[in-house]
Write a protein that holds these residues in place. Structure first.
Motif, mmCIF file in Angstrom:
data_model
loop_
_atom_site.group_PDB
_atom_site.id
_atom_site.type_symbol
_atom_site.label_atom_id
_atom_site.label_comp_id
_atom_site.label_asym_id
_atom_site.label_seq_id
_atom_site.Cartn_x
_atom_site.Cartn_y
_atom_site.Cartn_z
ATOM 1 N N PHE A 210 0.853 -1.185 0.000
ATOM 2 C CA PHE A 210 0.000 0.000 0.000
ATOM 3 C C PHE A 210 0.895 1.243 0.000
ATOM 4 O O PHE A 210 1.876 1.317 0.747
ATOM 5 C CB PHE A 210 -0.874 -0.063 1.255
ATOM 6 C CG PHE A 210 -2.115 0.769 1.189
ATOM 7 C CD1 PHE A 210 -3.217 0.344 0.460
ATOM 8 C CD2 PHE A 210 -2.211 1.968 1.881
ATOM 9 C CE1 PHE A 210 -4.371 1.102 0.415
ATOM 10 C CE2 PHE A 210 -3.360 2.730 1.844
ATOM 11 C CZ PHE A 210 -4.444 2.299 1.107
ATOM 12 N N ASP B 122 2.008 2.806 3.212
ATOM 13 C CA ASP B 122 2.942 1.978 3.981
ATOM 14 C C ASP B 122 4.366 2.132 3.449
ATOM 15 O O ASP B 122 5.328 2.196 4.218
ATOM 16 C CB ASP B 122 2.520 0.501 3.925
ATOM 17 C CG ASP B 122 1.227 0.254 4.686
ATOM 18 O OD1 ASP B 122 0.997 0.939 5.688
ATOM 19 O OD2 ASP B 122 0.447 -0.613 4.259
ATOM 20 N N ASP C 46 -7.744 5.861 3.656
ATOM 21 C CA ASP C 46 -8.527 4.690 4.035
ATOM 22 C C ASP C 46 -10.020 4.970 3.879
ATOM 23 O O ASP C 46 -10.504 6.027 4.250
ATOM 24 C CB ASP C 46 -8.250 4.315 5.498
ATOM 25 C CG ASP C 46 -6.817 3.837 5.686
ATOM 26 O OD1 ASP C 46 -6.370 3.010 4.876
ATOM 27 O OD2 ASP C 46 -6.159 4.314 6.617
ATOM 28 N N ALA D 164 -7.840 -0.016 2.179
ATOM 29 C CA ALA D 164 -7.172 0.185 3.456
ATOM 30 C C ALA D 164 -5.724 -0.286 3.409
ATOM 31 O O ALA D 164 -5.380 -1.221 2.703
ATOM 32 C CB ALA D 164 -7.922 -0.563 4.549
ATOM 33 N N CYS D 165 -4.888 0.369 4.220
ATOM 34 C CA CYS D 165 -3.474 0.016 4.307
ATOM 35 C C CYS D 165 -3.306 -1.232 5.178
ATOM 36 O O CYS D 165 -4.276 -1.767 5.708
ATOM 37 C CB CYS D 165 -2.684 1.175 4.892
ATOM 38 S SG CYS D 165 -3.115 1.545 6.600
ATOM 39 N N THR D 166 -2.068 -1.676 5.350
ATOM 40 C CA THR D 166 -1.826 -2.872 6.161
ATOM 41 C C THR D 166 -2.362 -2.713 7.571
ATOM 42 O O THR D 166 -3.006 -3.619 8.101
ATOM 43 C CB THR D 166 -0.311 -3.164 6.292
ATOM 44 O OG1 THR D 166 0.354 -1.951 6.599
ATOM 45 C CG2 THR D 166 0.255 -3.772 5.043
ATOM 46 N N ILE D 167 -2.074 -1.558 8.167
ATOM 47 C CA ILE D 167 -2.408 -1.394 9.582
ATOM 48 C C ILE D 167 -3.913 -1.298 9.783
ATOM 49 O O ILE D 167 -4.471 -1.904 10.703
ATOM 50 C CB ILE D 167 -1.689 -0.146 10.151
ATOM 51 C CG1 ILE D 167 -0.168 -0.366 10.093
ATOM 52 C CG2 ILE D 167 -2.120 0.150 11.578
ATOM 53 C CD1 ILE D 167 0.320 -1.592 10.838
#
Lengths: 405, 152
Positions: free
Chosen positions: A337, A340, B48, B70-73
């Motif tokens: 992403f 990230d 997000d 959405a991102c990883t977190i």
């Protein structure tokens, strides 16, 4: 000869933070010492309001403020009275849309593109909602460049305004503004240009381009935040209604509500302006002109070509605009992403932007919502690019997750 | 006896846990079912954009679903949250959420009740990413508040 090491010494952010690699120049630029000195000089030696006072410091402030109009007019090749100071390019585009809306009616058409920043989309969307005008999109190739051959076809009698970025903020396409303006004028449409990503990066000549309006922000050309410049052909400015009404922009008014506005450019500058910011912009413009915008442009293109050449062999990334000669490089790390990846780079002291870059309709062109944008400027170096590419090559999903543990 | 804190000091285990929830998020994909409350979290940031669904019956969280960009977190934190809260009484869930948000804020919290969510104990160090770790949790917290009001 272009001496980047000498240039770097002019920027306190670089001198004070040699560890940082700043590749987010599309968002804002570092300021040279001369700009900082112009701001503190105003604060320390001649703080006063403009256009009000009869005393020495106020007159000095007036003169310094007025001189910026001369310097910017020289920079973009227009008359002094055609330069208006607003708060940023967003304010400029809103002023243009508001001003022109007075002459628009239902079913008139405005041409923009998928590659535009929110500030050159949302003011026009409001006119669509309020007046029922049409928004039509100029055909672009896959790296965001206007396809001139197809442009003529989308014009008809309903097209009244074309509003386009000179250099787009994600893909960096330099649009053929002069040719486009010629076509637009043949169809009696006005042309407004968002030059936010072009100013300070290449020579702009509004007379040669023949555009009707053009705007940019000071902070993207090494100047202070909070200052935007609107250029407009004088006869068009004189006919345009200002968004803000108040002090400094009216000549007289009476109890019956009769108001006589000042002429442009003062008509658009209601209230106390960002005086020190405008004065600082003079220093920025002179700094860039002393180096030479042609030299800056050539150096940046050389840097960009070097960056692309180093990035293309990496097999963990996808680049969206490898063939554009100028502007930012937009890319993604495969399976990671964008935000990230940018967070990972920040832990390596590398500043880049990630996300949709306020260009929320661009995904219709490039097929992805998010990207990482590396945008270079006159003080960046090949050594920085080497370090940047090395870090980018290391990015994996595992590595980006590790920064949170 | 090893405490839960020791477990969450093992970087490799934590990385595996996050990767797993990111690649194969639990309770992922929305359902077309009117009994679910639904909240789209699209305004908090321009990146997000997730929607969370919540089914509360007899004061118990029966199900949570989510989906979106959405991102990883944000993906992993919402996935872990859904595992943790499904089956809990509303009151317990609210206590867990309160402790989780405290942890993310670098305030005092009880690691014992957060189970896998302890993996986010260091997110506060990436200040610009705190929102990513709370977006799904905020959605459930808001829906619980709203549904509580309706019952009154």
């Amino acid at each position: 000869m272009y001496d980047v090491e000498k240039i770097r010494k002019d920027f306190p952010m670089i001198v004070n933070h040699p560890e940082l690699i700043y590749f987010d120049n599309g968002a804002t630029t570092y300021k040279p010492q001369c700009v900082i000195d112009a701001l503190t000089g105003f604060y320390n030696d001649y703080t006063s309001n403009v256009e009000r006072g009869e005393y020495a410091t106020a007159i000095r402030a007036d003169q310094a403020y007025a001189r910026t109009r001369d310097v910017i007019a020289k920079m973009i090749h227009c008359e002094t009275k055609e330069i208006v100071f607003l708060s940023n390019i967003t304010a400029v585009l809103n002023q243009i849309a508001y001003g022109l809306s007075k002459n628009l009616k239902k079913d008139d058409t405005i041409l923009i593109s998928y590659a535009e920043h929110a500030s050159n989309v949302l003011p026009w969307f409001r006119l669509k909602k309020e007046l029922g005008v049409n928004i039509r999109y100029i055909p672009l190739d896959k790296e965001g460049n206007v396809i001139l051959d197809e442009l003529e076809k989308i014009f008809d009698d309903s097209v009244k305004i074309v509003s386009l970025a000179y250099v787009t903020n994600v893909l960096g396409s330099i649009q053929p503004i002069k040719e486009m303006t010629e076509i637009a004028h043949r169809h009696n449409a006005l042309v407004a240009v968002d030059a936010a990503q072009a100013i300070g990066h290449l020579k702009i000549d509004v007379r040669d381009l023949d555009v009707d309006f053009l705007g940019f922000s000071s902070h993207k050309m090494c100047g202070p935040d909070g200052v935007g410049v609107l250029y407009g052909k004088y006869e068009l400015l004189q006919k345009m209604e200002p968004i803000f009404l108040g002090g400094g922009m009216n000549a007289r008014f009476d109890i019956d509500g009769n108001v006589i506005l000042k002429d442009a450019p003062e008509r658009f500058e209601a209230g106390t302006p960002h005086i020190e910011g405008v004065i600082g912009l003079t220093a920025a413009a002179e700094y860039l002109m002393n180096i030479g915008l042609d030299h800056i442009h050539a150096y940046e293109n050389e840097l960009r070509a070097y960056l692309i050449q180093k990035m293309l062999p990496l097999d963990n990334i996808e680049i969206y605009n490898p063939n554009n000669p100028s502007g930012p490089v937009s890319f993604n790390v495969k399976e990671v992403f964008a935000q990230d990846a940018a967070s990972y780079l920040s832990t390596r002291n590398i500043c880049v932007r990630s996300g949709n870059h306020c260009a929320k309709i661009l995904h219709n062109l490039i097929g992805v919502d998010q990207s990482i944008r590396a945008s270079l400027y006159l003080y960046n170096t090949k050594e920085e690019i080497d370090r940047f590419v090395e870090e980018v090559s290391k990015i994996t999903l595992e590595e980006t997750i590790s920064i949170f543990l | 006896m090893a405490s839960i804190k020791d477990y969450f000091n093992d970087q490799n285990l934590m990385r595996e846990l996050l990767l797993d929830h990111y690649k194969y998020p639990h309770n992922h994909g929305l359902l077309e079912n009117d009994k679910y409350l639904s909240k789209r979290m699209a305004s908090a940031s321009c990146i997000d954009d997730i929607t969370v669904q919540l089914d509360v019956e007899d004061d118990v969280i029966k199900d949570i679903r989510f989906d979106g960009v959405a991102c990883t977190i944000s993906t992993a934190s919402t996935s872990i949250m859904s595992d943790l809260l499904i089956g809990k009484k509303v009151e317990e869930a609210e206590e867990i959420i309160r402790n989780y948000l405290n942890m993310i804020d670098n305030k005092d919290y009880d690691p014992e009740i957060l189970e896998e969510a302890n993996v986010f104990q260091n997110v506060y160090k990436q200040a610009n990413r705190i929102k990513c770790a709370t977006i799904g949790w905020d959605a459930v917290e808001e829906m619980l508040k709203e549904s509580g009001k309706e019952d009154d």
